[in-house]
Design a protein around this motif. Structure first.
Motif, PDB file in Angstrom:
ATOM      1  N   LEU A  33       0.832  -1.204   0.000  1.00  0.00           N
ATOM      2  CA  LEU A  33       0.000   0.000   0.000  1.00  0.00           C
ATOM      3  C   LEU A  33       0.867   1.255   0.000  1.00  0.00           C
ATOM      4  N   THR A  34       1.949   1.234   0.794  1.00  0.00           N
ATOM      5  CA  THR A  34       2.839   2.395   0.825  1.00  0.00           C
ATOM      6  C   THR A  34       3.438   2.628  -0.561  1.00  0.00           C
ATOM      7  N   GLY A  35       3.880   1.535  -1.186  1.00  0.00           N
ATOM      8  CA  GLY A  35       4.450   1.655  -2.525  1.00  0.00           C
ATOM      9  C   GLY A  35       3.442   2.235  -3.503  1.00  0.00           C
ATOM     10  N   ALA A  36       2.204   1.737  -3.464  1.00  0.00           N
ATOM     11  CA  ALA A  36       1.183   2.197  -4.404  1.00  0.00           C
ATOM     12  C   ALA A  36       0.843   3.659  -4.162  1.00  0.00           C
ATOM     13  N   THR A  37       0.746   4.049  -2.876  1.00  0.00           N
ATOM     14  CA  THR A  37       0.385   5.433  -2.562  1.00  0.00           C
ATOM     15  C   THR A  37       1.477   6.401  -3.016  1.00  0.00           C
ATOM     16  N   THR A  38       2.739   6.046  -2.726  1.00  0.00           N
ATOM     17  CA  THR A  38       3.810   6.955  -3.119  1.00  0.00           C
ATOM     18  C   THR A  38       3.957   7.004  -4.638  1.00  0.00           C
ATOM     19  N   PHE A  39       3.671   5.893  -5.296  1.00  0.00           N
ATOM     20  CA  PHE A  39       3.758   5.900  -6.765  1.00  0.00           C
ATOM     21  C   PHE A  39       2.732   6.855  -7.360  1.00  0.00           C
ATOM     22  N   ARG A  40       1.543   6.916  -6.741  1.00  0.00           N
ATOM     23  CA  ARG A  40       0.500   7.813  -7.282  1.00  0.00           C
ATOM     24  C   ARG A  40       0.940   9.260  -7.227  1.00  0.00           C
ATOM     25  N   ARG A  41       1.860   9.563  -6.296  1.00  0.00           N
ATOM     26  CA  ARG A  41       2.203  10.975  -6.079  1.00  0.00           C
ATOM     27  C   ARG A  41       3.487  11.395  -6.756  1.00  0.00           C
ATOM     28  N   ARG A  42       4.182  10.475  -7.402  1.00  0.00           N
ATOM     29  CA  ARG A  42       5.494  10.884  -7.910  1.00  0.00           C
ATOM     30  C   ARG A  42       5.449  11.106  -9.429  1.00  0.00           C
ATOM     31  N   ASP A  43       6.531  11.685  -9.939  1.00  0.00           N
ATOM     32  CA  ASP A  43       6.641  11.900 -11.378  1.00  0.00           C
ATOM     33  C   ASP A  43       6.951  10.583 -12.083  1.00  0.00           C
ATOM     34  N   ILE A  44       6.477  10.450 -13.312  1.00  0.00           N
ATOM     35  CA  ILE A  44       6.800   9.276 -14.126  1.00  0.00           C
ATOM     36  C   ILE A  44       8.045   9.595 -14.942  1.00  0.00           C
ATOM     37  N   GLY A  45       8.943   8.643 -15.007  1.00  0.00           N
ATOM     38  CA  GLY A  45      10.093   8.856 -15.896  1.00  0.00           C
ATOM     39  C   GLY A  45      11.412   8.710 -15.169  1.00  0.00           C
TER      40      GLY A  45
END
Lengths: 305, 532
Positions: free
Chosen positions: B520-532
């Protein structure tokens, strides 16, 4: 007229690099908008912010009336995107990728898909790893153009295409304009987009420095002329709008403001033209001339960052 | 000679690119052997304690199948290093093979070799350079390891033979990788094939070692891992056996050259066929795409796990035939009887399968990052799917894939031991249960990838480092008698040891909950970060 894209004061930094430095952009609904700038000016960064892939540090961004960061998935159903670097899955065929991207976007028109495959002369049965750069780009273009969407965001879509395919692409964009779709088209070569675009924004070092219709921006376009004449030229230097004149015997090189082109050609043909090369200068050259003059005239060179 | 032009330049380029990686691995390997030897020397001061420990090891099917036999129970060197003899040769082989693929097929697939080939680079230069770099690394690993073993006080001849064991495994697999790299267009596939050959070699070696006297001992002589082990360092130091892998290397190098002559740059031997012009109707979600991208690997791994399970079950059902000598039979009684030993063997092997399945889980979850860096995630995320559903697609593949694998292993071992003992019903369910309890620890390691992917995407391959750390403290930690807190860092330390001991739900629940939090932590932080 409503706007499909409104960006104001957008900033984005990567560490100490300021990719975007207070960018403003306004794309009206139904227009084909050229987004021009030299390599590394921030075009792709802007597009990634518009797609919600990057989060801007500061500034307001509105895309199709929504917030591209918050409402990414919902907004994406109404747009199609062609990235500058198209990479495909090595073991999926082009046809599979076109269908997959179309379906994830909410469906695509099979008739239009077939028509585009034919026009772009693309074999959809080949595996991703066997396509050339141009063909990978065609896969992404077909996927985008066959979707029924309001907005097309195309990042340097013709960089791998041959001149024949560029022509096909131009026709396709013309068709989209007829259907009142909005198109944002980025490029670093002015001549590739000037015939297509209703309006143009020029970006440099993370800022939009010029925006308007092509007629508004005429002052920016110069044609570079190389001519070999029957006799040595005379009177060229006195004509207005002639820059960087270089005469060596019967050979002439110069840059001519588009508005003065006619007068210059007359002058040249008076001396008898043996050969003539006329080409639009690259954006880089334009910037160098246009803005160097500015900075030298108005202010001392100040470090940009 | 012109076919080899430019080899020197390519060797320099490869050494420049790997200037951190190669020295690091050399030190890690030599350090691993030396510290393991040092600890054992302190642990077994006299001959009697060594003989006792060696006989205990030899009468444990789990240890023998995992690491091989101790040929000379009085030898201090062998007792200290038998766990690292064939296992180490496997690891060095993996390193050597990965280096070869990295500097041949990977370069070719990315198009970088094409850029170089336009210069003065001969046809064989890339393969030759890769083999030289890989061979150099392996030889340095072997030499430095031998020196460090002599340094901690083990006999010189045995130490050199031990170094040669690792060199043998490394050189043979460098050659195998050189051939495999000619066959496939994708480096990923090439690495997968190398891993399969390594796995089969190790399993055949285990089969040879676990054989009751005379039955399948020949299996030890079928593979480079078996040969490496048959050098028998610190027991008989049979240096001549190393000629076998050397001869194999020579044959493989010529085979690789012959294959190279027959193909174009960038192409494999198998020409890719055209595929469907239209996507199948089910290919319409991120999960469907993840399945399409990962199913090939999953099929292969599942087949391997079934086979491994069959083999393990087969060995387990023959534990009483495994030991013939009277003293060993006594030893077994002392250790709790045949049933106890069989259970210990099965639970150990299940643990090993858990580690292997974790490797699949890590690899499957790492797809997230490789899709992102290859810019293939970007066009997907620009469609109507949410970031979470894209992330979930590969996570679901990783989590359910590891489940399928470990259950296939449990099923295979249950069926084969059940068939031998004539009682499926009593063997299959406990083995499935023993397989299932491995899952929470596997999922934690998989979830670590997702956590890093969200929080620090550039460090995501650090998951392999954590996994390697858990593996090391699990396998070699007890030698150093560290505090419990250190051993407890590894999620695998908390997995109930089934079959044989009582099942306790508490650790399973805690492990699963931890995995869920990491995910869940991984998924939440992924939603908030830049792609690339």
């Amino acid at each position: 007229m409503t706007s499909a894209i409104v960006v104001s004061g957008l900033h984005k930094s990567y560490g100490s690099t300021h990719a975007l430095d207070g960018l403003d952009l306004d794309v009206a609904t139904g227009e084909v908008h050229g987004f021009l700038g030299p390599n590394g000016a921030g075009k792709s960064t802007t597009i990634r912010v518009l797609l919600g892939l990057l989060k801007g540090d500061e500034g307001d961004v509105s895309l199709l009336g929504g917030d591209p960061w918050r409402d990414a998935a919902t907004l994406h159903r109404r747009l199609a995107y062609v990235p500058g670097d198209v990479n495909l899955w090595p073991n999926l065929t082009g046809g599979e990728v076109i269908d997959l991207l179309g379906r994830l976007r909410g469906g695509l028109d099979p008739k239009k898909r077939d028509d585009l495959l034919r026009r772009f002369d693309l074999d959809p049965t080949k595996k991703g790893r066997t396509y050339s750069k141009g063909n990978r780009q065609k896969v992404a273009l077909v996927a985008a153009l066959a979707s029924d969407v309001e907005l097309l965001i195309l990042d340097e879509p013709t960089s791998g295409l041959d001149p024949l395919m560029e022509e096909v692409f131009r026709q396709c964009i013309e068709d989209e304009r007829q259907r009142d779709r909005t198109v944002l088209l980025s490029s670093h070569i002015l001549s590739k987009v000037e015939a297509l675009c209703d309006r143009i924004s020029i970006i440099r070092k993370g800022k939009v420095v010029e925006t308007g219709t092509l007629a508004d921006l005429r002052h920016l376009t110069r044609t570079s002329i190389q001519a070999e004449l029957a006799a040595s030229p005379n009177g060229l230097a006195q004509l207005p709008g002639v820059h960087a004149l270089d005469v060596q015997g019967n050979r002439v090189r110069c840059e001519v403001d588009t508005a003065q082109l006619d007068a210059v050609m007359r002058q040249l043909s008076a001396s008898g033209i043996r050969s003539l090369v006329a080409q639009p200068p690259t954006l880089e050259e334009l910037f160098l001339r246009h803005y160097e003059d500015d900075t030298i005239a108005s202010e001392p060179e100040v470090a940009v960052r | 000679m012109k076919d080899f032009a430019g080899t020197k330049t390519l060797v320099r380029l490869a050494l420049r690119r790997d200037r951190v990686l190669i020295p690091l691995w050399i030190v890690v390997f030599a350090g691993m052997a030396a510290s393991s030897a040092q600890a054992s020397i302190e642990l077994y001061p006299d001959v009697q304690s060594r003989v006792e420990a060696a006989e205990t090891a030899n009468s444990s099917p789990a240890l023998v199948s995992l690491y091989g036999r101790i040929w000379d129970p009085t030898s201090l060197g062998e007792l200290s290093l038998f766990k690292l003899t064939s296992f180490g040769a496997l690891l060095v082989g993996l390193l050597a093979a990965m280096l070869v693929v990295r500097h041949t097929r990977t370069e070719e697939e990315t198009g970088r070799l094409e850029l170089l080939s336009a210069g003065v680079i001969g046809r064989y230069a890339a393969v030759t350079a890769a083999l030289l770099v890989s061979g150099l690394t392996v030889v340095l690993v072997g030499l430095l390891t031998a020196l460090s073993l002599i340094g901690v006080g083990l006999p010189a001849a045995g130490s050199l033979a031990f170094g040669l064991t690792w060199i043998s495994g490394g050189l043979a697999f460098a050659g195998i990788a050189a051939v495999i790299a000619q066959l496939t267009e994708g480096a990923r596939t090439a690495n997968g094939l190398v891993a399969i050959v390594l796995g089969i070699s190790y399993v055949l070696r285990a089969l040879g070692d676990s054989a009751a006297d005379g039955s399948t001992q020949w299996a030890s002589w079928l593979t480079p891992i078996g040969w490496a082990q048959q050098i028998r360092p610190f027991a008989s130091d049979r240096f001549a056996v190393a000629l076998l892998p050397l001869a194999l290397l020579a044959v493989l190098v010529f085979a690789a050259f012959a294959l190279l002559r027959r193909r174009d740059v960038g192409a494999g031997l198998v020409r890719p066929r055209p595929g469907p012009a239209v996507a199948a109707a089910w290919l319409r979600s991120p999960l469907a795409l993840a399945w399409r991208l990962q199913r090939g690997a999953l099929y292969g791994w599942t087949f391997a796990f079934l086979l491994l399970g069959f083999l393990v079950g087969n060995i387990a059902s023959n534990v009483d035939g495994f030991v013939s000598s009277e003293s060993a039979k006594e030893m077994i009684q002392k250790l709790g009887g045949v049933q106890e030993i069989t259970d210990a063997f099965l639970s150990t092997e299940m643990g090993v399968m858990g580690l292997l399945a974790s490797a699949f889980g890590i690899q499957a979850a790492l797809r997230l990052r490789s899709e992102e860096t290859a810019l293939r995630a970007e066009p997907l995320l620009a469609t109507g799917i949410t970031r979470t559903s894209w992330l979930a697609s590969h996570v679901v593949m990783a989590l359910s894939g590891t489940g399928i694998l470990i259950l296939a292993g449990g099923l295979g071992s249950g069926i084969s031991s059940g068939a031998e003992l004539g009682n499926m019903g009593r063997q299959v369910p406990p083995m499935l249960a023993a397989a299932a309890v491995q899952l929470p620890a596997i999922w934690i390691v998989t979830a670590l990838v997702v956590l890093l992917f969200g929080l620090a995407p550039k460090l995501v391959t650090g998951a392999w480092v954590l996994f390697g750390f858990f593996l090391l403290i699990g396998q070699f930690g007890p030698l150093f008698d560290p505090p419990d807190a250190v051993m407890d860092i590894s999620p695998y330390a908390h997995t109930p040891r089934l079959p044989g001991s009582d099942f306790s739900a508490t650790p399973v629940i805690w492990l699963t909950a931890t995995a869920a939090v990491l995910l869940l932590t991984g998924a939440t932080t992924f939603r908030r970060r830049d792609i690339g």
